[in-house]
Design a protein around this motif. Sequence first.
Motif, PDB file in Angstrom:
ATOM      1  N   ARG A   1      35.034  51.342  37.719  1.00  0.00           N
ATOM      2  CA  ARG A   1      35.614  50.100  38.180  1.00  0.00           C
ATOM      3  C   ARG A   1      36.512  50.406  39.344  1.00  0.00           C
ATOM      4  NH1 ARG A   1      37.854  46.191  34.207  1.00  0.00           N
ATOM      5  NH2 ARG A   1      37.773  47.729  32.551  1.00  0.00           N
TER       6      ARG A   1
ATOM      7  N   GLU B   1      38.828  39.805  38.820  1.00  0.00           N
ATOM      8  CA  GLU B   1      40.182  40.319  38.657  1.00  0.00           C
ATOM      9  C   GLU B   1      40.830  40.391  40.031  1.00  0.00           C
ATOM     10  OE1 GLU B   1      40.206  43.763  36.185  1.00  0.00           O
ATOM     11  OE2 GLU B   1      42.261  44.283  36.661  1.00  0.00           O
TER      12      GLU B   1
ATOM     13  N   SER C   1      40.466  30.055  33.155  1.00  0.00           N
ATOM     14  CA  SER C   1      41.302  30.832  32.240  1.00  0.00           C
ATOM     15  C   SER C   1      41.836  32.046  32.971  1.00  0.00           C
ATOM     16  CB  SER C   1      40.490  31.351  31.065  1.00  0.00           C
ATOM     17  OG  SER C   1      39.822  30.308  30.439  1.00  0.00           O
ATOM     18  N   VAL C   2      42.993  32.484  32.545  1.00  0.00           N
ATOM     19  CA  VAL C   2      43.580  33.670  33.156  1.00  0.00           C
ATOM     20  C   VAL C   2      44.196  34.571  32.093  1.00  0.00           C
ATOM     21  CG1 VAL C   2      45.450  34.507  34.627  1.00  0.00           C
ATOM     22  CG2 VAL C   2      44.041  32.624  35.400  1.00  0.00           C
ATOM     23  N   GLY C   3      43.980  35.860  32.265  1.00  0.00           N
ATOM     24  CA  GLY C   3      44.699  36.867  31.484  1.00  0.00           C
ATOM     25  C   GLY C   3      45.476  37.724  32.475  1.00  0.00           C
TER      26      GLY C   3
ATOM     27  N   ASN D   1      31.065  30.516  29.426  1.00  0.00           N
ATOM     28  CA  ASN D   1      31.759  31.155  30.545  1.00  0.00           C
ATOM     29  C   ASN D   1      30.827  31.109  31.753  1.00  0.00           C
ATOM     30  OD1 ASN D   1      32.857  32.822  32.468  1.00  0.00           O
ATOM     31  ND2 ASN D   1      33.268  34.534  31.071  1.00  0.00           N
TER      32      ASN D   1
ATOM     33  N   ASN E   1      32.355  39.468  33.494  1.00  0.00           N
ATOM     34  CA  ASN E   1      32.293  38.026  33.221  1.00  0.00           C
ATOM     35  C   ASN E   1      33.537  37.318  33.730  1.00  0.00           C
ATOM     36  OD1 ASN E   1      34.213  38.909  31.483  1.00  0.00           O
ATOM     37  ND2 ASN E   1      33.234  38.181  29.618  1.00  0.00           N
ATOM     38  N   LYS E   2      34.253  38.009  34.627  1.00  0.00           N
ATOM     39  CA  LYS E   2      35.476  37.442  35.198  1.00  0.00           C
ATOM     40  C   LYS E   2      35.767  38.155  36.498  1.00  0.00           C
ATOM     41  CE  LYS E   2      38.531  40.588  32.486  1.00  0.00           C
ATOM     42  NZ  LYS E   2      37.933  41.822  32.703  1.00  0.00           N
TER      43      LYS E   2
ATOM     44  N   ARG F   1      27.708  45.995  32.761  1.00  0.00           N
ATOM     45  CA  ARG F   1      29.074  45.743  33.161  1.00  0.00           C
ATOM     46  C   ARG F   1      29.631  47.057  33.678  1.00  0.00           C
ATOM     47  NH1 ARG F   1      34.402  43.537  29.914  1.00  0.00           N
ATOM     48  NH2 ARG F   1      35.692  44.798  31.249  1.00  0.00           N
TER      49      ARG F   1
ATOM     50  N   ALA G   1      49.581  43.266  28.467  1.00  0.00           N
ATOM     51  CA  ALA G   1      48.564  42.265  28.785  1.00  0.00           C
ATOM     52  C   ALA G   1      48.348  41.365  27.580  1.00  0.00           C
ATOM     53  CB  ALA G   1      47.255  42.936  29.174  1.00  0.00           C
ATOM     54  N   PRO G   2      48.297  40.062  27.809  1.00  0.00           N
ATOM     55  CA  PRO G   2      47.979  39.139  26.720  1.00  0.00           C
ATOM     56  C   PRO G   2      46.478  38.872  26.684  1.00  0.00           C
ATOM     57  CG  PRO G   2      48.574  37.881  28.644  1.00  0.00           C
ATOM     58  CD  PRO G   2      48.569  39.338  29.065  1.00  0.00           C
ATOM     59  N   ILE G   3      46.017  38.226  25.648  1.00  0.00           N
ATOM     60  CA  ILE G   3      44.646  37.711  25.655  1.00  0.00           C
ATOM     61  C   ILE G   3      44.651  36.457  26.541  1.00  0.00           C
ATOM     62  CG2 ILE G   3      42.845  36.655  24.228  1.00  0.00           C
ATOM     63  CD1 ILE G   3      43.954  38.395  21.902  1.00  0.00           C
ATOM     64  N   TYR G   4      43.596  36.276  27.303  1.00  0.00           N
ATOM     65  CA  TYR G   4      43.587  35.203  28.294  1.00  0.00           C
ATOM     66  C   TYR G   4      43.661  33.809  27.672  1.00  0.00           C
ATOM     67  CZ  TYR G   4      38.581  34.664  27.277  1.00  0.00           C
ATOM     68  OH  TYR G   4      37.370  34.455  26.664  1.00  0.00           O
TER      69      TYR G   4
ATOM     70  N   ASN H   1      43.200  38.149  35.830  1.00  0.00           N
ATOM     71  CA  ASN H   1      41.808  38.091  35.369  1.00  0.00           C
ATOM     72  C   ASN H   1      41.432  36.627  35.215  1.00  0.00           C
ATOM     73  OD1 ASN H   1      41.011  41.062  34.479  1.00  0.00           O
ATOM     74  ND2 ASN H   1      43.158  40.713  33.998  1.00  0.00           N
ATOM     75  N   TRP H   2      40.433  36.198  35.959  1.00  0.00           N
ATOM     76  CA  TRP H   2      40.171  34.771  36.113  1.00  0.00           C
ATOM     77  C   TRP H   2      38.713  34.431  35.820  1.00  0.00           C
ATOM     78  CZ3 TRP H   2      36.839  32.150  39.404  1.00  0.00           C
ATOM     79  CH2 TRP H   2      37.131  30.800  39.700  1.00  0.00           C
TER      80      TRP H   2
ATOM     81  N   GLU I   1      47.774  40.738  33.556  1.00  0.00           N
ATOM     82  CA  GLU I   1      48.326  42.023  33.103  1.00  0.00           C
ATOM     83  C   GLU I   1      49.635  42.248  33.859  1.00  0.00           C
ATOM     84  OE1 GLU I   1      45.122  45.111  33.369  1.00  0.00           O
ATOM     85  OE2 GLU I   1      43.933  43.374  33.891  1.00  0.00           O
TER      86      GLU I   1
HETATM   87  P1  ADP Z   1      41.087  46.095  31.252  1.00  0.00           P
HETATM   88  O1  ADP Z   1      41.081  45.470  32.620  1.00  0.00           O
HETATM   89  O2  ADP Z   1      42.337  46.860  30.955  1.00  0.00           O
HETATM   90  O3  ADP Z   1      39.834  46.821  30.927  1.00  0.00           O
HETATM   91  P2  ADP Z   1      40.123  43.768  29.863  1.00  0.00           P
HETATM   92  O4  ADP Z   1      39.067  43.687  30.852  1.00  0.00           O
HETATM   93  O5  ADP Z   1      39.728  43.827  28.441  1.00  0.00           O
HETATM   94  O6  ADP Z   1      41.144  44.931  30.174  1.00  0.00           O
HETATM   95  O7  ADP Z   1      41.082  42.525  30.000  1.00  0.00           O
HETATM   96  C1  ADP Z   1      42.133  42.444  30.870  1.00  0.00           C
HETATM   97  C2  ADP Z   1      42.617  41.033  30.783  1.00  0.00           C
HETATM   98  O8  ADP Z   1      41.546  40.156  31.101  1.00  0.00           O
HETATM   99  C3  ADP Z   1      43.116  40.593  29.408  1.00  0.00           C
HETATM  100  O9  ADP Z   1      44.247  39.790  29.582  1.00  0.00           O
HETATM  101  C4  ADP Z   1      41.952  39.783  28.892  1.00  0.00           C
HETATM  102  O10 ADP Z   1      42.333  38.823  27.932  1.00  0.00           O
HETATM  103  C5  ADP Z   1      41.489  39.121  30.156  1.00  0.00           C
HETATM  104  N1  ADP Z   1      40.138  38.564  30.064  1.00  0.00           N
HETATM  105  C6  ADP Z   1      39.091  39.025  29.357  1.00  0.00           C
HETATM  106  N2  ADP Z   1      38.049  38.175  29.478  1.00  0.00           N
HETATM  107  C7  ADP Z   1      38.452  37.164  30.281  1.00  0.00           C
HETATM  108  C8  ADP Z   1      37.847  35.969  30.774  1.00  0.00           C
HETATM  109  N3  ADP Z   1      36.589  35.640  30.470  1.00  0.00           N
HETATM  110  N4  ADP Z   1      38.585  35.180  31.562  1.00  0.00           N
HETATM  111  C9  ADP Z   1      39.831  35.492  31.904  1.00  0.00           C
HETATM  112  N5  ADP Z   1      40.446  36.589  31.470  1.00  0.00           N
HETATM  113  C10 ADP Z   1      39.780  37.413  30.665  1.00  0.00           C
END
Ligand code: ADP
Length: 699
Positions: free
Chosen positions: A434, A448, A190-192, A333, A445-446, A429, A274-277, A323-324, A194
Amino acid sequence: MESKRVPEIFGSMVFDDRVMRATLSAEVYQSLRKTIDENAELEEDIAEAVATEMRNWAVERGATHFTHWFQPLTGVTAEKHDSFICPSPDGGVIMEFSGKELIKGEPDASSFPSGGLRATFEARGYTAWDPTSYAFIKDHTLCIPTAFCSYSGEALDKKTPLLRSMQALNRQAKRILKLFGTEVKNVRTSVGPEQEYFLIDEEEFKKRPDLVYTGRTLFGAMPPKGQELDDHYFGVIKPRVTSFMEDLNQELWKLGILAKTEHNEVAPAQHELAPIYSTTNVATDHNQLTMEMMQKVARKHGLACLLHEKPFAGVNGSGKHNNWSMATDTGINLLSPGDTPHENAQFLLFLCAVIQAVDDYQDLLRLAVATAGNDHRLGANEAPPAIISVFLGEELTAILEAIKNDTPYHGKEKVIMKLGVHSLPKFSRDTTDRNRTSPFAFTGNKFEFRSLGSSNSIACCNMMLNAAVAESLKQYADVLEGAADFEGTLHDLIKDTIKKHERILFNGNGYGEDWVKEATEVRGLSNLKTTADAMPHLLDKKNVDMLTAHKVFTEIELHSRCEIMLENYCKTVNIEGHTMVDMVRKNYLPAIEGYVGSLAKTASLMQSVRGKVKCHYEVSTMERLSELTDEILESVEKLEEALAGLNRYDTIIKTSEAVRDDVLPKMDVLRKFVDEAEMLTPEKCWPYPSYGKLLFSVY
Ligand code: ADP
Ligand code: MG
């Protein structure tokens, strides 16, 4: 728009699962789901039934045309519209769309880059439906996401290798999960993403040929104010931008894109969405659509959306954070630490697979984000360096260290960890610190990956990442499947991996000079600074072996991609160079000359009225500007020469090296002189809007 209407409009232009379930017969729906979820072959009569419902649904929503929507190697999406009309015997038309038209198209594709894959006499390519990404309606056209291949089956697009890489990862991850006693239907990444971008006034945009032709400013003196006050980052969003964002969100929601977060970024006029992943291939399609919609909606608001990586010198450029993660269809996950020793061991193995993949294939990840535009960011002091390294945070690093050395982790539990027996100590976390300077950071849990340029297709880095991780997993599965003592072998495997690949782990400041030295001289990490340096590594034996073994690419495809990417680099810079020449000869030099002339006239007039006036301002400005016009002329001639010289090389690699070593440095020199002249010339005599106007014109 009323907020309660959001759920109503969300996905209203998408032939998604809700629509399929409602319109297709149970049998057709089940069969299509099997294709989507398990890659099962699609029967012809099923395709026929789906096509009929898809057409009915689309026509009801005003669609007159359909198109196979694909992602050729130009980096943007392509579409060729066909209307649904079919003549009826009574002289009218009926709206038709067949199963065949749904699953396969034959665009005349001879003008897309193929890197020599298709001779023009057999220029036909075909597009094939990707049922895992839903069809949607855009501009009265039913868009069917498709893969694009040559008639002999070579991939001519970005989607095909991405889908293949997802399959490779799926295969290997399932082997590993089976060893842990977990049977799943599939593992998907999965990817989100930004997405960063700039918004400027469209009227000002149109006055700058460099922005129009190349997407970035090739000249421009710094305004008195840049980003030094940090007052734009997360600042109050200006009303015009707010109304743009509202409109954009609505358009994206209609297309089923989970637009979630929006804010101002560091540079003036810079923003992020940014979308939801979602599943990687869907996220890729959605990111392409998002970029398209951003530009379209901007125009409606009298704005221009700049997706270039470095539209302005002196302020931050735009990137994209990928975000992967990997997850099973059952919702686990694989990059999320679990609660039991068993789950922890599984997590650590997948974590190691990523660490090893990034170390072994640093060059592939680097070159997957290499473009002429992104070269201005990577390694400059704002984006991650061109050196790829992995950030894990202090706690997780210490845990791995303890495992590697068989020493107790200094946390609460003072026992030596035996994987599969002991639980992983809880680690938080890393949200506070960061490390923004790391190109590849674990964020709970991913991972970036932060090296992507804002205009890059996310397909490119994800196909490499998926393939590289599939390779680590394959090596682990090969060892573990034959192991008599599973837990012991697993423990050693993880230990060995940490030992072997710890050089890629780095929690420090990635922007520092010290890091470049340590990374390259002590750790032996690669530092591929430009596209010309990075891209040829696509054809290194280890990379070809891995990518072909996992069937992500054929060797021929790799040669063609390397060629196309380098060509794209050379062409991009070539256009930039010619744009500079054009602007300098047609407008900058004449403008400066005009002002010098008026200074000279004023001075001589003043002196004719009163002989002893010094005219210090007029004369000194005139002198410096006149020197600058000479410098500008000399530099523009040198640039012209360098550009003309580009066609003397017989390979694209040599041309790209000349672009890097000859053309780009000459562009920098020319710019410096023009920017100095800008500071000495009245605004009303300057032919193009200033940085101040471009960056601060939207309220
Ligand atoms: P930020 O980096 O601004 O703190 P987040 O960590 O909440 O923001 O999320 C940034 C991006 O990562 C969003 O697109 C979110 O949907 C995506 N994301 C969150 N969890 C996962 C996941 N398990 N796998 C892939 N992408 C994710
Ligand atoms: Mg981020």
